[in-house]
Design an enzyme around this catalytic site. Sequence first.
Site, PDB file in Angstrom:
ATOM      1  N   CYS A  23       8.764  15.086 -39.203  1.00 40.96           N
ATOM      2  CA  CYS A  23       9.259  15.837 -38.257  1.00 40.96           C
ATOM      3  C   CYS A  23       8.550  17.254 -38.380  1.00 40.96           C
ATOM      4  CB  CYS A  23      10.477  15.822 -37.786  1.00 40.96           C
ATOM      5  SG  CYS A  23      11.677  16.094 -39.277  1.00 40.96           S
ATOM      6  N   GLU A  47      18.213  16.423 -34.231  1.00 43.12           N
ATOM      7  CA  GLU A  47      17.210  16.863 -35.034  1.00 43.12           C
ATOM      8  C   GLU A  47      15.938  16.092 -34.602  1.00 43.12           C
ATOM      9  OE1 GLU A  47      14.169  17.111 -37.174  1.00 43.12           O
ATOM     10  OE2 GLU A  47      15.303  15.661 -38.272  1.00 43.12           O
TER      11      GLU A  47
END
Length: 511
Positions: free
Chosen positions: A285, A251
């Site tokens: 993110c 991720e």
Amino acid sequence: MSRKISSVVGGKDAAAIETYASTNPARTAEVVAEVGLADAETFAVAAATAKEAQREWARVPAPVRGRVIASIGRLVEANTETLARIVTQEIGKPYGEALGEVREIVDTCDFFLGEGRRLYGQTVPSEMPDKNLFTFRNPVGVAAVITAGNFPVAVPSWYLVPALLCGNAVVWKPAEYAAASAHALYRLFVAAGLPDGVLNIVFADGGQTFAGLERALDAGNVDKVGFTGSSEVGRKIGELAGRHLQSACLELGGKNPMVIMPDADLDLAVEGALFSGFGTAGQRCTSLGTVIVHESIHREFTDRFARAVREARIGDPEQDVLAGPLLDRKFADRYEEYLTWIQPHHRVVTGATGRITAESPHGGFTGEGGLYYHPVVVDGVRPDDRLFLEETFGPIVGVTSFATLEEAVELANRPGYGLSSSIYTTDAKHAFRFREGVSAGMVSVNNSTSGAEAHLPFGGNGKSGNGSRQSGMWVLDQFTRWQAMNWDHSGRLQKAQMDVADITPDRDFRL
């Protein structure tokens, strides 16, 4: 008074080779924790310890493991305010957001506690008589989980909760600059009754972690690698896992686009852009990277957005603010480099850039003692600019324009990331065409690029990840392996594809 914390392997504190000071980015002179950093051998020993503990943990019935997850959720819920305040103190996340982050752990536990009774396999019909086919989910074994510090407790729970539920043991390496938050979460997990060695926490720097992971993989003591962090480091982790015939759960970063169509509700779009661009000081993110605005409303949107950013409250994260400081000194230094990417053809529409100081305040806030930076909106970014193509982890958002939806989709995909995306429109046709064309793993319509829910798949493609997904039932495929079983009770050898009855049709039949 700062905390003194160290790695814990097999329920016992592990030795350290050096000490790291985790400081409060809102008051950099304040040491939150003195962290004992371990070496590569400690990481490798933790993996071997986890392998031994995993055998017995896997024998615990899955519904019982689910009750342990339930206990973790209740313990976290009972300690919500304390854990959130540690997060705010250590990484400067506004307290309101920190409360939401802790709530996400509870939501994750609430979802997965029932999965202990739903780790379903299937019974499958055989092509031969007196034979039964089955499938089972088995734990992978030992998971090595390496997490970033911008979400120091929520994102780790996305790995830890399903991994433990499925019968795996874990070696967890959190970010050093968020060590106090991670250690507090570890203690809550252990208090739920996890046996020693099932969950181990190792604090180490990047080099020692990578070397320790390589040793553990070479020894066959790690069966799954989970990593949340930068695309650059993710490539290295992926390569290492690949050499050992593993597919890592990655991720990574994002350059998340937001498309504003001419029929959009501009007030709503500005609100979404403000939160996704500058909440957590742009250090998610899923933070907004570039706003892609239709040329007919470009000026109006940009003016409104710039005004909202100038008026947004930046300050002490314990107060009601949009954003606090940057996470750590290394991120502040990196962010100052990103500011050098602003070129003469760009137009900074929000005023000052750089550090907030008495000489350069934001509103009436002077940023004294902390790593506070001006939120920046840069208009006129072009598809070949670094500001357009590369992730900028911090409070800076680019703006560009488009003429057609096809062009907007092309611009959204151009940087090569594929984590999150957003479109503001009142036309369903626009929303679904954007969804079909964008490369992102997550799409929001009339909502910001940030905001995961515990029961939806989270993850990206391209530079944002390798297609693995976290959260919801989809993450079970990361922490289990399918096993097929056939049981022949015919009393004779029946050979698949060979000893199969054939019923012959009359193919020449006609009415």
